[in-house]
Design a protein around this motif. Structure first.
Motif, PDB file in Angstrom:
ATOM      1  N   ILE A 115       0.842  -1.201   0.000  1.00  0.00           N
ATOM      2  CA  ILE A 115       0.000   0.000   0.000  1.00  0.00           C
ATOM      3  C   ILE A 115       0.877   1.251   0.000  1.00  0.00           C
ATOM      4  N   GLN A 116       1.928   1.210   0.809  1.00  0.00           N
ATOM      5  CA  GLN A 116       2.828   2.376   0.862  1.00  0.00           C
ATOM      6  C   GLN A 116       3.451   2.632  -0.517  1.00  0.00           C
ATOM      7  N   ARG A 119       0.782   4.141  -2.779  1.00  0.00           N
ATOM      8  CA  ARG A 119       0.502   5.537  -2.419  1.00  0.00           C
ATOM      9  C   ARG A 119       1.581   6.460  -2.966  1.00  0.00           C
ATOM     10  N   GLU A 120       2.823   6.043  -2.786  1.00  0.00           N
ATOM     11  CA  GLU A 120       3.932   6.876  -3.266  1.00  0.00           C
ATOM     12  C   GLU A 120       3.889   6.987  -4.788  1.00  0.00           C
ATOM     13  N   VAL A 122       1.211   6.930  -6.662  1.00  0.00           N
ATOM     14  CA  VAL A 122       0.119   7.847  -7.037  1.00  0.00           C
ATOM     15  C   VAL A 122       0.590   9.297  -6.932  1.00  0.00           C
ATOM     16  N   VAL A 123       1.261   9.637  -5.845  1.00  0.00           N
ATOM     17  CA  VAL A 123       1.688  11.031  -5.699  1.00  0.00           C
ATOM     18  C   VAL A 123       2.789  11.386  -6.706  1.00  0.00           C
ATOM     19  N   ARG A 146      -5.459   5.913 -11.756  1.00  0.00           N
ATOM     20  CA  ARG A 146      -6.711   5.250 -11.340  1.00  0.00           C
ATOM     21  C   ARG A 146      -6.469   3.777 -11.047  1.00  0.00           C
ATOM     22  N   MET A 149      -4.820   3.414  -7.826  1.00  0.00           N
ATOM     23  CA  MET A 149      -5.823   3.606  -6.766  1.00  0.00           C
ATOM     24  C   MET A 149      -6.617   2.324  -6.560  1.00  0.00           C
ATOM     25  N   ILE A 152      -4.682   0.101  -4.452  1.00  0.00           N
ATOM     26  CA  ILE A 152      -4.751   0.504  -3.041  1.00  0.00           C
ATOM     27  C   ILE A 152      -6.052   0.006  -2.418  1.00  0.00           C
ATOM     28  N   THR A 153      -7.131   0.122  -3.191  1.00  0.00           N
ATOM     29  CA  THR A 153      -8.435  -0.334  -2.696  1.00  0.00           C
ATOM     30  C   THR A 153      -8.395  -1.829  -2.391  1.00  0.00           C
ATOM     31  N   GLY A 156      -6.029  -2.532   0.493  1.00  0.00           N
ATOM     32  CA  GLY A 156      -6.603  -2.011   1.742  1.00  0.00           C
ATOM     33  C   GLY A 156      -7.684  -2.934   2.282  1.00  0.00           C
ATOM     34  N   ARG A 157      -8.502  -3.454   1.369  1.00  0.00           N
ATOM     35  CA  ARG A 157      -9.552  -4.388   1.802  1.00  0.00           C
ATOM     36  C   ARG A 157      -8.931  -5.630   2.436  1.00  0.00           C
ATOM     37  N   ALA A 160      -7.587  -4.879   5.807  1.00  0.00           N
ATOM     38  CA  ALA A 160      -8.670  -4.750   6.791  1.00  0.00           C
ATOM     39  C   ALA A 160      -9.108  -6.136   7.281  1.00  0.00           C
TER      40      ALA A 160
ATOM     41  N   GLU B  81     -15.008   3.472  -4.574  1.00  0.00           N
ATOM     42  CA  GLU B  81     -14.451   2.379  -3.776  1.00  0.00           C
ATOM     43  C   GLU B  81     -13.142   2.801  -3.111  1.00  0.00           C
ATOM     44  N   PHE B  82     -12.364   3.541  -3.867  1.00  0.00           N
ATOM     45  CA  PHE B  82     -11.071   4.001  -3.352  1.00  0.00           C
ATOM     46  C   PHE B  82     -11.258   4.926  -2.155  1.00  0.00           C
ATOM     47  N   GLY B  85     -12.604   3.153   0.829  1.00  0.00           N
ATOM     48  CA  GLY B  85     -11.543   2.372   1.480  1.00  0.00           C
ATOM     49  C   GLY B  85     -10.696   3.247   2.382  1.00  0.00           C
ATOM     50  N   CYS B  90      -8.810   1.815   5.885  1.00  0.00           N
ATOM     51  CA  CYS B  90      -7.975   0.746   5.325  1.00  0.00           C
ATOM     52  C   CYS B  90      -6.615   1.305   4.916  1.00  0.00           C
ATOM     53  N   VAL B  91      -6.598   2.551   4.496  1.00  0.00           N
ATOM     54  CA  VAL B  91      -5.364   3.104   3.957  1.00  0.00           C
ATOM     55  C   VAL B  91      -4.766   4.157   4.887  1.00  0.00           C
ATOM     56  N   LYS B 120       1.078  14.147   1.316  1.00  0.00           N
ATOM     57  CA  LYS B 120       0.939  13.102   0.290  1.00  0.00           C
ATOM     58  C   LYS B 120      -0.416  12.405   0.405  1.00  0.00           C
ATOM     59  N   ILE B 123      -3.019  14.529  -1.118  1.00  0.00           N
ATOM     60  CA  ILE B 123      -2.951  14.513  -2.585  1.00  0.00           C
ATOM     61  C   ILE B 123      -3.666  13.266  -3.124  1.00  0.00           C
ATOM     62  N   ILE B 124      -3.380  12.134  -2.515  1.00  0.00           N
ATOM     63  CA  ILE B 124      -3.995  10.876  -2.967  1.00  0.00           C
ATOM     64  C   ILE B 124      -5.514  10.953  -2.832  1.00  0.00           C
ATOM     65  N   ILE B 131     -11.832  12.385  -9.476  1.00  0.00           N
ATOM     66  CA  ILE B 131     -12.429  11.423 -10.400  1.00  0.00           C
ATOM     67  C   ILE B 131     -13.914  11.254 -10.106  1.00  0.00           C
TER      68      ILE B 131
END
Lengths: 166, 165
Positions: A115-116, A119-120, A122-123, A146, A149, A152-153, A156-157, A160, B81-82, B85, B90-91, B120, B123-124, B131
């Motif tokens: 995930i990290q 995330r990095e 995406v930015v 996208r 992302m 990540i979703t 992340g799920r 969880a 969904e993103f 989450g 979750c994130v 950061k 931003i995410i 979107i």
């Protein structure tokens, strides 16, 4: 920052991020016993392969067609922002085999690191999208953002679920 | 947070909370940092986050019920969904105590690194909102905010460099 990266370097970093991301997911899949998770990680690896190809094509078109000076302003905010990521100062996205993949690594650690990474990325790609001049290229990078992302979703799920079990 | 009540309106609520947490974080950081330049930087960033919260509030007001349901840029609910989450922790947890990392004696490097991570994360999250929310309801303003948050990352990194050297 002491280092300077030109436009080609920036694209090469994006390519390297994707290549190492794919390697990371394949390595993670190799140490996973759960078949569903293994398959999902391999699917993520395949998507990172596609992203690598997209960035390689973008680099060939964008960097190959015009000198940096015609479109890549090294003093712009977007370029400065990319420099920050390129330095790997805060989080080295280019690390192919992170400590998280040590033997007996937990699924939770793998997911948290993944995930990290996402995330990095995406930015980083948000800055890259800002820097490229062509609208169609911006859209291509937007598509990759996208998809990251989406990763990540998914991750992340899964995290969880593991957190609930813990 | 139930998926039944999560919508663009909720996403803006979270965005506003992210900004409020940012303000609280930078103001407390300004108290902790002894260096006058660092203190001023923290206060300046706090003021910018105040403005961002106002922008999000304004964008949220412009969305009506029907408009909230209209998300043509997100036909597969990917952004939804993103964001959900993220909202479900979750994130990252936008409800976290922004001051948790800021204790008496926390050094400037820790403060700056945590601030960069916060920027950061914002931003995410805002990329996801962009979107999900139709362009006509403020996509361009979101781009501006994202660009400003990127600017914050640059400023914070420079300051971190100065401390390191």
């Amino acid at each position: 920052m002491g280092l300077f990266f030109d436009a080609k370097d920036i694209f090469e970093i994006a390519i390297e991020i994707e290549r190492n991301g794919a390697a990371f997911y394949r390595n993670a899949a190799a140490v996973m016993s759960d078949e569903v998770t293994k398959r999902e990680l391999l699917e993520l690896a395949a998507m990172e392969d596609q992203h690598e190809h997209t960035f390689a094509a973008l680099m060939a078109r964008v960097v190959g067609n015009a000198p940096d000076a015609e479109w890549f302003n090294a003093d712009s905010d977007a370029a400065q922002y990319l420099q920050h990521f390129a330095s790997g100062q805060i989080f080295d996205m280019r690390a192919a085999v992170p400590p998280a993949l040590a033997p007996n690594v937990s699924m939770r650690d793998v997911l948290a690191f993944a995930i990290q990474r996402e995330r990095e990325s995406v930015v980083f790609y948000t800055g890259l999208k800002d820097a490229v001049p062509d609208a169609a290229d911006k859209l291509r990078i937007e598509t990759i953002i996208r998809e990251e992302m989406g990763h990540i979703t998914l991750l992340g799920r899964k995290l969880a679920v593991f957190a609930q079990k813990a | 947070m139930s998926s039944l009540i999560f919508n663009a309106n909720e996403a803006f609520e979270i965005a506003k909370r992210i900004e409020r947490n940012g303000v609280a974080y930078y103001r407390r950081a300004a108290e902790l940092i002894g260096d006058p330049a660092g203190k001023k930087l923290m206060n300046d960033l706090a003021e910018m986050e105040v403005v961002h919260e106002q922008v999000f509030a304004h964008m949220q007001q412009k969305l009506s019920g029907d408009e909230l349901a209209e998300t043509p840029l997100d036909p597969h609910n990917d952004a939804y969904e993103f964001l959900k989450g993220m909202a479900d922790k979750c994130v990252f947890d936008p409800k976290e105590d922004p001051l948790e990392v800021l204790k008496d004696g926390t050094d400037a490097k820790t403060i700056l690194n945590a601030a960069i991570q916060r920027e950061k994360d914002s931003i995410i999250f805002y990329e996801g909102i962009k979107i999900m929310v139709p362009q006509k309801f403020g996509g361009a303003r979101l781009d501006e905010i994202i660009a400003q948050e990127m600017g914050h990352v640059i400023i914070l990194t420079r300051h971190l460099d100065q401390i390191a050297s």
